[in-house]
Design a protein around this motif. Sequence first.
Motif, PDB file in Angstrom:
ATOM      1  N   GLU A  98       0.824  -1.211   0.000  1.00 30.15           N
ATOM      2  CA  GLU A  98       0.000   0.000   0.000  1.00 30.15           C
ATOM      3  C   GLU A  98       0.856   1.258   0.000  1.00 30.15           C
ATOM      4  O   GLU A  98       0.575   2.227  -0.713  1.00 30.15           O
ATOM      5  CB  GLU A  98      -0.943   0.005   1.214  1.00 30.15           C
ATOM      6  N   ILE A 137       2.282   1.720  -3.523  1.00 32.31           N
ATOM      7  CA  ILE A 137       1.286   2.218  -4.478  1.00 32.31           C
ATOM      8  C   ILE A 137       0.991   3.697  -4.233  1.00 32.31           C
ATOM      9  O   ILE A 137       1.001   4.516  -5.163  1.00 32.31           O
ATOM     10  CB  ILE A 137      -0.007   1.378  -4.380  1.00 32.31           C
ATOM     11  N   MET A 138       0.744   4.063  -2.977  1.00 31.67           N
ATOM     12  CA  MET A 138       0.389   5.447  -2.664  1.00 31.67           C
ATOM     13  C   MET A 138       1.542   6.405  -2.946  1.00 31.67           C
ATOM     14  O   MET A 138       1.325   7.515  -3.454  1.00 31.67           O
ATOM     15  CB  MET A 138      -0.050   5.558  -1.198  1.00 31.67           C
ATOM     16  N   LEU A 190       1.740   6.990  -6.640  1.00 32.13           N
ATOM     17  CA  LEU A 190       0.668   7.892  -7.077  1.00 32.13           C
ATOM     18  C   LEU A 190       1.020   9.339  -6.731  1.00 32.13           C
ATOM     19  O   LEU A 190       0.764  10.262  -7.519  1.00 32.13           O
ATOM     20  CB  LEU A 190      -0.651   7.493  -6.420  1.00 32.13           C
ATOM     21  N   TYR A 209      -3.262  -7.194  -6.095  1.00 33.64           N
ATOM     22  CA  TYR A 209      -2.875  -5.854  -6.520  1.00 33.64           C
ATOM     23  C   TYR A 209      -2.216  -5.894  -7.892  1.00 33.64           C
ATOM     24  O   TYR A 209      -2.329  -4.960  -8.682  1.00 33.64           O
ATOM     25  CB  TYR A 209      -1.883  -5.224  -5.527  1.00 33.64           C
ATOM     26  N   LEU A 239      -4.018  -4.903 -11.001  1.00 36.86           N
ATOM     27  CA  LEU A 239      -4.541  -3.548 -11.189  1.00 36.86           C
ATOM     28  C   LEU A 239      -3.805  -2.749 -12.258  1.00 36.86           C
ATOM     29  O   LEU A 239      -4.404  -2.020 -13.039  1.00 36.86           O
ATOM     30  CB  LEU A 239      -4.477  -2.777  -9.863  1.00 36.86           C
ATOM     31  N   SER A 240      -2.465  -2.860 -12.248  1.00 35.17           N
ATOM     32  CA  SER A 240      -1.611  -2.194 -13.235  1.00 35.17           C
ATOM     33  C   SER A 240      -1.982  -0.739 -13.418  1.00 35.17           C
ATOM     34  O   SER A 240      -2.195  -0.002 -12.470  1.00 35.17           O
ATOM     35  CB  SER A 240      -1.659  -2.948 -14.555  1.00 35.17           C
ATOM     36  N   GLN A 241      -2.048  -0.322 -14.688  1.00 38.26           N
ATOM     37  CA  GLN A 241      -2.200   1.100 -14.986  1.00 38.26           C
ATOM     38  C   GLN A 241      -3.583   1.648 -14.660  1.00 38.26           C
ATOM     39  O   GLN A 241      -3.787   2.848 -14.699  1.00 38.26           O
ATOM     40  CB  GLN A 241      -1.898   1.351 -16.455  1.00 38.26           C
ATOM     41  N   SER A 242      -4.530   0.782 -14.335  1.00 37.98           N
ATOM     42  CA  SER A 242      -5.866   1.279 -14.019  1.00 37.98           C
ATOM     43  C   SER A 242      -5.844   2.182 -12.796  1.00 37.98           C
ATOM     44  O   SER A 242      -6.754   2.976 -12.575  1.00 37.98           O
ATOM     45  CB  SER A 242      -6.827   0.107 -13.783  1.00 37.98           C
ATOM     46  N   ILE A 243      -4.787   2.098 -11.969  1.00 41.37           N
ATOM     47  CA  ILE A 243      -4.690   2.973 -10.804  1.00 41.37           C
ATOM     48  C   ILE A 243      -3.696   4.110 -11.041  1.00 41.37           C
ATOM     49  O   ILE A 243      -3.413   4.884 -10.130  1.00 41.37           O
ATOM     50  CB  ILE A 243      -4.310   2.188  -9.536  1.00 41.37           C
ATOM     51  N   GLY A 244      -3.127   4.202 -12.243  1.00 41.58           N
ATOM     52  CA  GLY A 244      -2.285   5.345 -12.566  1.00 41.58           C
ATOM     53  C   GLY A 244      -0.798   5.149 -12.384  1.00 41.58           C
ATOM     54  O   GLY A 244      -0.025   6.096 -12.495  1.00 41.58           O
TER      55      GLY A 244
END
Length: 449
Positions: A310, A313-314, A317, A336, A339-344
């Motif tokens: 986490e 990822i954060m 971002l 996780y 997820l890839s690029q769907s979370i940026g």
Amino acid sequence: MKIIIAGAGEVGFHLAKLLSYESQEITLIDNQKDSLAYAGENLDIKTIKGDATSIATLKDGRIEDSELFIAVTSSETTNITACVLAKQLGAKRTIARISNTEFIDNKEELGFSTFGIDELISPESLAASEIELLLNQYGFNDTYEFEDGKLTMLGLRLSRTATFIGKTVKEAAELYSELHFIPIAIQRYGTQYTIIPRGDTIFKEGDKVVFITSKGGDEELFELSGKVKVGIKDVMILGGSQIGYKTAKDLCKSKFNVKLVENRQNVAEDLADELPNALIICGDGRNVDILDEENISQMDAFISVTGNSETNIMSCLLAKSKGVKKTIALVENMDYYQLSQSIGIDTLINKKLLAANTIFRYIRKGEVVAMTKLTNMNAELLEFVVKPNSKITNRKIKDLDFPRSAIFGGVIRNGEGLIPLGEFVIEAGDRVVVCCLPRSIAEVEKFFA
């Protein structure tokens, strides 16, 4: 083939899952009842509860009949000990998962094979190598090299500025007189469905497309995709774990400017001693003020490899919001990873998946010499060596009854990477790269057997 896997964690489970598709005889050993129960319920394998370093447990798994023993528990000592015992008890080949990358760097000098370990796999070393490759192919999200770059796999997401939006694969190929790249897999935006492209497949905005390129193909893809080629030089790494240390060390050797942020003072001090060419910052990388003080907005790439998915990822971002061009996050949770690029974030890497896929290539039938799973796609990339008596030898690609769910990506012949089209004739000794959906692997292998 009878294969015994010690360790029912994510690496062991993923390996067992891959191998269960192959109708291999798999035995999974672990001392955790819950992990074994989940594997036993979801996979067609045999499970044994017990210690992998117990001779009685190994004999219970019929170690003397096994062709391969793979130790991938979370304990390096357990894996090494189990492999040594397995070899002495009759296992033909052994593979041990380790965390100390020095063992791999000095493998020949230490002579692991003399006391029963045929291969060493370090997830941390694989992750560091993957990160360096991603930075060297900075315009792309997924990369994999065959034969030191004779052929390269590159993945990108198509923006509206891409030249070939709305064109078919055949029409896009005609934009260049001499083709140096070929699309091998497409994932439509917002879906999890993987397409093996054909000549009439249309490129659409938002598609994630994986290409195989020969020399010069990456330049063509940059031009066609509408991307601006900007070099990566300044890199910030969050986390002084083994992966962070190994990545920083490798990047410094490759002349990158590296800043490494680590919040544990004793670890930061040790890293400063061991990495004289990197700037080590002792501080909490989750603190926006610290990152701003260290000019995160001026970084070309941000890599987060702490032990917390986490946090990684954060922080990536956050880096993206500050204008960093390339972000890479290490994630431990396999969920996780989907997820890839769907979370940026540009790229998510999972060291356990890297390890499992690397081990898997030692197990493949026929003449598979390399294998990787396409990130977030339900497709595999295989490299074969063509034998003189293969079904495919001395035949044109267009004349083969090749599965529709598979595609030829490239051929390496006499040290040169080539992009094969329908008229191309496969010859003995060629190294052939094929992309296919998992259900077609067995059928594809028959052509190379």
